[in-house]
Design a protein around this motif. Structure first.
Motif, mmCIF file in Angstrom:
data_model
loop_
_atom_site.group_PDB
_atom_site.id
_atom_site.type_symbol
_atom_site.label_atom_id
_atom_site.label_comp_id
_atom_site.label_asym_id
_atom_site.label_seq_id
_atom_site.Cartn_x
_atom_site.Cartn_y
_atom_site.Cartn_z
ATOM 1 N N CYS B 389 0.814 -1.220 0.000
ATOM 2 C CA CYS B 389 0.000 0.000 0.000
ATOM 3 C C CYS B 389 0.849 1.273 0.000
ATOM 4 C CB CYS B 389 -0.927 0.018 1.209
ATOM 5 S SG CYS B 389 -1.903 1.525 1.280
ATOM 6 N N PRO B 390 0.719 2.095 -1.023
ATOM 7 C CA PRO B 390 1.520 3.318 -1.092
ATOM 8 C C PRO B 390 1.101 4.368 -0.070
ATOM 9 C CG PRO B 390 -0.051 3.264 -2.883
ATOM 10 C CD PRO B 390 -0.153 1.941 -2.184
ATOM 11 N N ALA B 391 -0.075 4.211 0.505
ATOM 12 C CA ALA B 391 -0.524 5.189 1.490
ATOM 13 C C ALA B 391 -0.200 4.730 2.907
ATOM 14 C CB ALA B 391 -2.015 5.433 1.342
ATOM 15 N N LEU B 393 -1.412 2.244 4.515
ATOM 16 C CA LEU B 393 -2.600 1.836 5.264
ATOM 17 C C LEU B 393 -2.475 0.364 5.624
ATOM 18 C CD1 LEU B 393 -5.192 3.540 2.913
ATOM 19 C CD2 LEU B 393 -4.513 4.317 5.166
ATOM 20 N N PRO B 395 -4.581 -2.462 4.632
ATOM 21 C CA PRO B 395 -5.748 -2.859 3.830
ATOM 22 C C PRO B 395 -6.524 -4.030 4.434
ATOM 23 C CG PRO B 395 -3.857 -2.493 2.425
ATOM 24 C CD PRO B 395 -3.353 -2.434 3.831
ATOM 25 N N CYS B 418 -7.220 6.176 1.266
ATOM 26 C CA CYS B 418 -6.991 5.174 0.227
ATOM 27 C C CYS B 418 -7.170 5.841 -1.131
ATOM 28 C CB CYS B 418 -7.980 4.029 0.387
ATOM 29 S SG CYS B 418 -8.100 2.989 -1.063
ATOM 30 N N ILE B 419 -6.178 5.685 -1.997
ATOM 31 C CA ILE B 419 -6.260 6.315 -3.311
ATOM 32 C C ILE B 419 -6.813 5.360 -4.365
ATOM 33 C CG2 ILE B 419 -4.432 8.005 -2.853
ATOM 34 C CD1 ILE B 419 -2.521 6.167 -4.396
ATOM 35 N N GLU B 420 -7.260 4.210 -3.920
ATOM 36 C CA GLU B 420 -7.877 3.201 -4.800
ATOM 37 C C GLU B 420 -6.942 2.782 -5.923
ATOM 38 O OE1 GLU B 420 -11.902 4.134 -5.891
ATOM 39 O OE2 GLU B 420 -12.389 4.871 -3.892
ATOM 40 N N CYS B 421 -5.661 2.684 -5.589
ATOM 41 C CA CYS B 421 -4.690 2.346 -6.622
ATOM 42 C C CYS B 421 -4.758 0.871 -7.001
ATOM 43 C CB CYS B 421 -3.289 2.678 -6.148
ATOM 44 S SG CYS B 421 -2.762 1.651 -4.764
ATOM 45 N N GLY B 422 -5.301 0.049 -6.127
ATOM 46 C CA GLY B 422 -5.455 -1.367 -6.456
ATOM 47 C C GLY B 422 -4.229 -2.219 -6.196
ATOM 48 N N ALA B 423 -3.188 -1.638 -5.627
ATOM 49 C CA ALA B 423 -1.982 -2.421 -5.366
ATOM 50 C C ALA B 423 -2.274 -3.567 -4.397
ATOM 51 C CB ALA B 423 -0.879 -1.526 -4.808
ATOM 52 N N CYS B 424 -3.126 -3.306 -3.424
ATOM 53 C CA CYS B 424 -3.433 -4.333 -2.427
ATOM 54 C C CYS B 424 -4.155 -5.512 -3.076
ATOM 55 C CB CYS B 424 -4.263 -3.745 -1.296
ATOM 56 S SG CYS B 424 -5.681 -2.796 -1.841
ATOM 57 N N VAL B 435 -10.408 -3.341 -3.102
ATOM 58 C CA VAL B 435 -10.808 -1.975 -3.453
ATOM 59 C C VAL B 435 -12.325 -1.860 -3.575
ATOM 60 C CG1 VAL B 435 -10.424 -0.080 -5.048
ATOM 61 C CG2 VAL B 435 -8.609 -1.703 -4.627
ATOM 62 N N TYR B 438 -13.633 -1.158 -0.317
ATOM 63 C CA TYR B 438 -13.383 0.215 0.131
ATOM 64 C C TYR B 438 -14.344 1.181 -0.558
ATOM 65 C CZ TYR B 438 -9.058 -2.142 1.342
ATOM 66 O OH TYR B 438 -8.156 -3.030 1.802
HETATM 67 S S1 SF4 Z 1 -6.181 0.695 -3.036
HETATM 68 FE FE1 SF4 Z 1 -5.205 -0.601 -1.520
HETATM 69 S S2 SF4 Z 1 -3.030 -0.265 -1.828
HETATM 70 FE FE2 SF4 Z 1 -4.072 1.409 -2.864
HETATM 71 S S3 SF4 Z 1 -4.193 3.028 -1.332
HETATM 72 FE FE3 SF4 Z 1 -6.069 1.870 -1.142
HETATM 73 S S4 SF4 Z 1 -5.626 0.383 0.444
HETATM 74 FE FE4 SF4 Z 1 -3.664 1.164 -0.232
#
Ligand code: SF4
Ligand code: SF4
Lengths: 345, 545
Positions: B389-391, B393, B395, B418-424, B435, B438
């Protein structure tokens, strides 16, 4: 037009939870090999027997809960529980002991809590603690390693071992060969000094001690492999090992004759198995990096305390269970600092 | 140039699949028969249509005006007739439709009156801002925030750094890459204009950094050469950053390049930074130097369901269908159609959805390249998501709280960061669509807040009314008493001489009655509601008055 409508992300990494569990199982092989080489076929038979019970119990519960068997069995989490118990129980543990431990682990400790991911306690450790309390005699009789077991330095033949574990057709016993574990021996040293214990106890003789060290080394190798494959991070295991090493070293330096050496703590019992295969169980441990450091460190501390001042020679199961219980609280107080936020109070 | 780059927490390395669309040069897409221009292509208020059905419009003609400060203008991308103004599919996660101006093109592509080209160094910054607003420029990379607003930071914030986001970290997308390779001069000149605009009079020029992932060496080199040719080495630096998704997230890029973090709830300008997308810089150049409004953009058409994936210069409003056909769409293979990249893009179902100002990519994927979701397994709390998670957080915790609808805890764990980047989701071994959870939770929280403010307002209105009624009743009561007293008095007057303190006690009476009525309202209020502190303070203040 019938196109797929799903929300992002659309890309996921291949490989699932099942693969992770399979890696864990693979990583137990060095330890299991060492156990089998030095202590005979007992643990191997135990592993197979425990796994069978684990999978059968899991299947039974899944059936009762109306879940899809194939899908859930393929996460291999039951197999992992079985294998770990098979490794942890004494080599000649009778069949019913394993049955009790494993079925209790899967049915009560895992599924009564809601199944994989919801269990508060590590199922394998619950199973282990149960039989340790209920059947202390069976649980503390380990056997002598190869070279001490018989005059010829041979380990007990496979069939004989099988007969000891499943005593249906014969009455073979290995009474002559049972022996305490190094930690147990040290615990019950009475008035002897450390030096005298090391000299007096067969299990602490050079050859026997080497066997124990090799088993620990096997787990360490497996753990290193899992670290390398990024199955878990180093934080919990290293924190636990370091804490245990430092504390035991401090006490040992202070009074070398009454306290076990760090070496004995690290290599003489289930320490390595715990560090890399038990406390790294993600479900029941703390989850953030900071949390894992605290979690591992406190387990190391508890292991030392219970081994030194408690009633049981080894302390892994109780320490882990206590910290399982504390993990959710650790989580609450160890949230990482979110991007753009001030340091947490 | 070498700078001390910072890393951001987490991140992932998904397969890039970028060379799919970089094999051929940018092509100009054919003019479609019909263009669909949503009135809402940007963040902010919807634009207001200025044309009506049957009007003939020329290329570049203003057809919808900005409505309010945070809004953008809209221009006819080609000449033709306004066929209708109606609801049509727009590229939005909700899958909803929106109000659109539909133009039937006459294929002449005839320009109307162009805006006067400006020499940016000679005119006032306010003139430039006006031009950018007139040209209808909204961010070409992300959400489409009106550029003129972003380039007009509030006076409290001194901008020291301009960051041009050329990271293009999403897999598949190469629009910026190709733009840099082929039109680097426009890019650099656009950046020059933006940097000029941000420089407060008499201050040092802002430091200008172009952040570009090191998987685009060709583009970076071309840019560097152009910078050298234009003798701007001291003003503009091309910075190669390690390839890692999501380095192109605004906050992440800022962290990589400057080590600064945008404070929670703030904007980059709070730390002296303005971040602009690369494509936006080109649009600014065209608007200022050429007098052209934003009517076209570069969009990547890619995916393995296309025979000829490539980058196209497309008119805003072009329906995706015509572009897909242009690139050799193989219908049978098409499984998912995504606007944007595979990590943050939005699936669409309607091929007539148009390209809008912020559409950087159309991904037509087969079921092999983006397989259908696998059933989710239990969360084993392995923490891989937290590592990614780049933020920074957790997850797995957010997932748990979202699933159990424990929204307070989710907020406590900074769900809104959460920037909803989808990395998690990408790394989760249990294939949990994190996501999605979230988004659900955020939606619920927003709805709750909305309801809360609504009911809070209703409550306040209700209380105000009660208060008023009570006061009225009290006054009436007081008056009635006065009247009856007066009547009594009149009767008494006949017998007893007048009393001095009469009028005094009268007013005391009145005050007491009002007080009592207020007390009643207050105690009722205390019983029925738990007020937020401000509100109760407010009413307390009212009572003290
Ligand atoms: S989408 Fe997942 S990885 Fe991306 S910011 Fe939100 S919780 Fe972190
Ligand atoms: S990656 Fe998936 S399984 Fe692992 S902790 Fe996160 S949500 Fe749970």
């Amino acid at each position: 037009m019938n196109l797929l409508s799903v929300s992002s992300p659309h890309l996921t990494r291949t490989g699932g939870t099942g693969d992770v569990m399979l890696l864990v199982i693979l990583a137990t092989l060095p330890g299991l090999t060492a156990l089998t080489y030095f202590f005979g076929w007992g643990n191997l038979i135990n592993v197979v027997w425990a796994t069978t019970i684990a999978v059968a119990s899991e299947a039974l519960i899944l059936k009762l809960r109306g879940r899809s068997l194939g899908f859930y069995l393929r996460d291999y989490s039951a197999v992992v529980t079985g294998v770990l118990l098979g490794l942890a129980l004494p080599p000649f543990a009778p069949w019913w002991l394993t049955l009790v431990a494993v079925s209790f682990a899967i049915i009560i400790a895992k599924h009564l809590y809601g199944g994989l991911g919801n269990n508060l306690f590590n199922p394998a450790m619950i199973g282990y603690a149960l039989v340790l309390i209920a059947f202390p005699v069976e649980m503390t009789s380990w056997i002598a390693p190869r070279s001490l077991a018989s005059a010829t330095g041979e380990i007990a033949p496979f069939v004989d071992t099988l007969n000891v574990i499943f005593p249906f057709h014969s009455t073979t016993t290995f009474d002559a060969m049972t022996m305490a574990t190094p930690l147990d021996a040290f615990k019950h040293k009475g008035d002897l000094t450390a030096e005298q214990v090391w000299a007096a106890e067969a299990v602490l003789s050079a050859k026997s001690w080497m066997a124990w060290q090799f088993v620990s080394l096997g787990y360490l190798i497996g753990g290193a492999y899992l670290l390398y494959r990024k199955v878990f991070t180093w934080h919990a295991p290293i924190s636990m090992l370091l804490t245990l090493a430092l504390i035991s070293a401090a006490f040992w330096l202070y009074a070398p004759n009454s306290f076990a050496s760090p070496q004995l703590h690290l290599l003489g019992g289930a320490t390595m198995l715990a560090a890399f295969f038990i406390i790294t169980d993600p479900v029941t441990s703390a989850t953030s990096v900071k949390g894992k450091l605290i979690y591992g460190g406190l387990i190391g501390l508890l292991i030392f305390m219970i081994r030194t001042w408690g009633n049981y020679p080894d302390a892994v199961a109780f320490s882990v269970l206590l910290m399982n219980f504390a993990a959710p609280f650790i989580d609450i107080y160890s949230q990482p600092r979110t991007y753009g936020h001030k340091i947490h109070k | 140039m070498n700078r001390g780059l910072r890393d951001f927490h987490g991140g992932i390395h998904p397969p890039e699949n970028k060379d799919l669309s970089t094999q051929v040069a940018i092509e100009t897409a054919p003019i479609p028969d019909k263009l669909v221009l949503p009135l809402q292509q940007h963040v902010g208020q919807q634009s207001k249509a200025l044309v009506s059905e049957g009007d003939y419009v020329l290329k570049g003609q203003l057809i919808a005006a900005a409505e309010g400060y945070v809004s953008t203008a809209l221009h006819a991308p080609t000449s033709g007739v306004i066929a209708s103004i109606q609801n049509a599919s727009i590229p939005h996660p909700s899958g909803l439709s929106g109000s659109c101006i539909i133009i039937e093109s006459d294929r002449k592509d005839e320009w109307g009156k162009r805006l006067q080209p400006l020499d940016y160094e000679k005119v006032d910054v306010s003139e430039l801002l006006k031009r950018i607003r007139e040209a209808g420029i909204a961010g070409l990379g992300g959400a489409g925030f009106p550029t003129s607003v972003k380039l007009n930071p509030s006076a409290e914030n001194t901008i020291v750094t301009l960051i041009i986001n050329a990271a293009e970290c999403e897999p598949y997308i190469t629009a910026d890459d190709m733009l840099m390779r082929e039109r680097s001069e426009q890019v650099i000149k656009g950046i020059q204009i933006i940097a000029h605009m941000l420089k407060p009079v008499g201050c040092l020029p802002v430091e200008c950094l172009i952040g570009i992932e090191d998987n685009k060496p060709e583009a970076a080199e071309t840019l560097e050469q152009t910078v050298k040719q234009l003798h701007l080495e001291h003003e503009i630096s091309v910075v190669r950053i390690p390839t890692k998704y999501p380095s192109g997230g605004e906050k992440q890029l800022i962290q990589i390049l400057t080590g600064k973090e945008v404070p929670n709830g703030g904007i980059p300008a709070d730390v002296g930074i303005v971040c602009q997308n690369l494509g936006t810089a080109v649009a600014v150049y065209k608007a200022v130097a050429l007098g052209e409004p934003l009517i076209s953009r570069i969009t990547t058409l890619t995916g393995r369901a296309l025979e000829h994936p490539k980058n196209l210069e497309v008119l805003i409003g072009t329906p995706i269908r015509s572009l897909l056909n242009h690139c050799g769409l193989q219908q049978i293979k098409l499984n998912r159609l995504i606007i944007g990249g595979p990590m943050m893009g939005v699936t669409i179902n309607d091929l007539d959805t148009p390209i809008i100002k912020s559409t950087n990519c159309v991904l037509a994927s087969t079921s092999e390249e983006l397989p259908n979701p696998t059933p989710q397994q239990a969360c084993i709390r392995c923490g891989m998501c937290a590592e990614a998670c780049p933020a920074s957080l957790l997850p797995q915790q957010l997932y748990w709280y979202s699933k159990t609808k424990d929204f307070d805890k989710a907020l406590n764990h900074n769900l809104l960061d959460c920037i909803e980047c989808g990395a998690c989701t990408y790394v989760c071994p249990s294939h949990i669509p994190l996501v999605q959870y979230y988004r659900f939770a955020k939606g619920e929280i927003r709805a709750q807040e909305h309801d809360h403010t609504k009911s809070e307002h209703a409550k306040q209105r209700f209380e105000a009314r009660q208060h008023r009624l009570a006061e009225e009743a009290a006054q009436k009561e007081a008056k009635r008493r006065e009247r009856s007293k007066a009547a009594k008095l009149r009767q008494q007057k006949a017998t007893i001489p007048p009393h001095n303190s009469e009028s005094e006690s009268n007013s005391e009476d009145k005050a007491a009655v009002i007080q009592a009525a207020l007390e009643r309202v207050k105690s009722k209020k205390d019983k029925t509601s738990k007020l937020t502190p401000e509100v109760s303070n407010g009413s307390a203040a009212r009572e003290e008055e």
